[in-house]
Design a protein around this motif. Sequence first.
Motif, short mmCIF file in Angstrom:
data_model
loop_
_atom_site.label_atom_id
_atom_site.label_comp_id
_atom_site.label_asym_id
_atom_site.label_seq_id
_atom_site.Cartn_x
_atom_site.Cartn_y
_atom_site.Cartn_z
N LYS A 248 0.84 -1.20 0.00
CA LYS A 248 0.00 0.00 0.00
C LYS A 248 0.88 1.25 0.00
CE LYS A 248 -1.87 1.09 3.94
NZ LYS A 248 -1.29 2.39 4.29
N GLU A 250 0.76 4.66 1.19
CA GLU A 250 0.00 5.61 2.00
C GLU A 250 0.25 7.04 1.54
OE1 GLU A 250 -0.07 6.44 6.69
OE2 GLU A 250 -0.83 4.49 6.05
N GLN A 252 -0.63 8.24 -1.26
CA GLN A 252 -0.47 8.34 -2.72
C GLN A 252 -1.58 7.66 -3.50
OE1 GLN A 252 3.64 7.39 -4.03
NE2 GLN A 252 4.17 7.30 -1.86
N GLU A 253 -2.43 6.91 -2.81
CA GLU A 253 -3.46 6.16 -3.52
C GLU A 253 -4.58 7.08 -4.01
OE1 GLU A 253 -2.92 3.20 -4.26
OE2 GLU A 253 -1.93 2.11 -2.63
N ARG A 254 -5.26 6.62 -5.07
CA ARG A 254 -6.44 7.31 -5.60
C ARG A 254 -7.58 6.29 -5.68
NH1 ARG A 254 -2.05 8.99 -8.04
NH2 ARG A 254 -2.18 7.42 -9.69
N PHE A 277 -6.12 5.92 4.41
CA PHE A 277 -4.94 5.84 3.56
C PHE A 277 -4.34 7.22 3.26
CE2 PHE A 277 -5.19 1.67 0.90
CZ PHE A 277 -5.28 0.93 2.06
N ALA A 279 -5.78 8.96 0.98
CA ALA A 279 -5.96 8.90 -0.47
C ALA A 279 -6.78 10.07 -0.97
CB ALA A 279 -6.65 7.59 -0.84
N THR A 302 -6.11 3.91 -8.45
CA THR A 302 -5.31 2.76 -8.04
C THR A 302 -6.11 1.72 -7.25
OG1 THR A 302 -4.60 3.89 -6.01
CG2 THR A 302 -3.21 4.16 -7.96
N VAL A 303 -7.18 2.15 -6.55
CA VAL A 303 -7.98 1.23 -5.74
C VAL A 303 -9.45 1.44 -6.09
CG1 VAL A 303 -8.59 0.46 -3.41
CG2 VAL A 303 -6.28 1.35 -3.87
N ARG A 329 -4.35 -0.97 -9.22
CA ARG A 329 -3.58 -2.01 -8.54
C ARG A 329 -4.48 -3.02 -7.83
NH1 ARG A 329 0.44 -1.13 -5.02
NH2 ARG A 329 -0.72 0.34 -3.72
#
Length: 574
Positions: A248, A250, A252-254, A277, A279, A302-303, A329
């Motif tokens: 993961k 942290e 940086q996720e979208r 996160f 996010a 990404t998620v 991802r």
Amino acid sequence: MNKQSEQPWKQSYPPGLEWELQAIDQPAHSIFEKSARQYPERPCLDFLGAKYTYAEIARLIDRFARGLQDTGVKKGERIGLCLPNSPYYVIAYFAALKIGAIVVNFNILYTAREIAQQIDDSRVKLVITLDLKFIFNKIRPALDDKSIEAIIYCPLAEALPPVKKYLLKYFRFYQFVHPAPAGNLFSYAQMISSDKAPDRVNINPSEDIALFQYTGGTTGMPKAAMLTHSNLVSNTEQVNLWLQQGDKLEGQERFLAVLPFFHVFSMTVAMNLGLRFGAEIYLLPRFEIKQCLQTLSENGITVFPGVPSIFNAINRYPKRKNYDLSALRYGISGGAALPAEVKQEFEASTHCLLVEGYGLSEASPVITCNPAHNAGKTGSIGLPLPGTRVEFRAIDDINKTEVPGEIGQLLAKGPQVMQGYWNRAEDNAKTLLDDKWLSTGDVGYMDAEGYIFLTDRLKDIIITNGYNVYPRHIEEAFYQHADVEEVIAVGVPDEDKGEVPKVFVKLKSGRNTSDRELLEFVEDKLNPIEIPDSIEIRDELPLTLIGKPSKKALLEEVAKQEEATKQTKEEDKS
């Protein structure tokens, strides 16, 4: 029995992750506030192009919390949220939790009658909604008859980027209400007008209720699962720890949030987890395939939490290859069983990992999930999350624990399990057993490595000549046919056998396989009592409001047909 055989899932746990986890006694608004302190300038929400940073949302939450207190909302009072995915939902949700109020989620697609029933059952003080007529006008009668004390209305146009705001206000003017603020009608602008900090409220996370989450009401009146602050924080952290094993990123996720937040799966896995996160969460108010794919592609999502029907729709979309989904991802599937063919095709086309989890409203909701560091097991709902125990008890004896491999009814225990149902003592006695084991109503088994497989809902089992027949097993056989897109198997009455299986099928676009050909295809995949008595091919199959196959709707059709047949026979006799 040794500990390994009691908890076989431990041997399959991701490397470095401990199963032991205690309840996390923190207020639910801390989920957001930790990330807001750590990433104040990071984008937090994107609503159709309008962006908000964590610092901006934090400021609006505080202002809205102050506004709620100024309208007289006190700790323990219930606040209704009847909102689609939008910044208003996130702001109102965390503002209410911060002042110790209880959030009550309302489905925006409910009828006025259903909304009135939930208002009456939950005893909400006020409802927060949009200025859209199709939502507002279903709530207004409750204000007129004094079932609620106030409505807070939020202007949809004001949450949009300038061009979309202009187009909406001037070309869709007729779709909105335009009430003048009054003693019991408050505008969003009024609620955030004060810059005075909200009064601090002491919250006991393990005891104080944060959320009334109404179950789907597949039988009878929906019930409110009472979830504490600790339930919500613990479940968010359980999923967070689980996905950490999958590299993961942290901060940086979208995330893409297309499932509605008023549904507990999206509330936890899209909103709370995304905010945990740090996010950026892209909010879509409803699922529309082209808009969904554009958002995934253009923003490097990404998620992606979703339900099987959404992943299947993407698989089937003719122009799917026009969209770049290479940044994706993880897909997280919940809400219904994920057919193996849907998972395999989605992973092959996107090169991301699609993990299936399992839960229910009464558990905040996530109980199990397949590992994020590997593929898990096809057809499994995964392993129990950290701190979660799962047992299978005999179908005919809730006190008898089954050994791995034996089919039984699934029970779960952990820090995410609810306090109980609101005002439902009899249901609580049936659902929360000794030592707070939650009876889920699902049937399945655990294998020797701790992976859990569901065969069906206890109430969905078809009893044919005294034998248990599991609809999901029948459905999986049909899904192996290349022309089949969706399948629902149900039990229908039979004078000789009690019940027999009937299968409803939706074929993929352009396919014309017959019911006889489908029957021949599954004959070597099912045992004789599982072979359906009839197959009905339809252009569309009914879905629930979040896109789950609706057995309830089909069973209601079957019941009406049976009643009509019975009446015809009686008329013929007379």
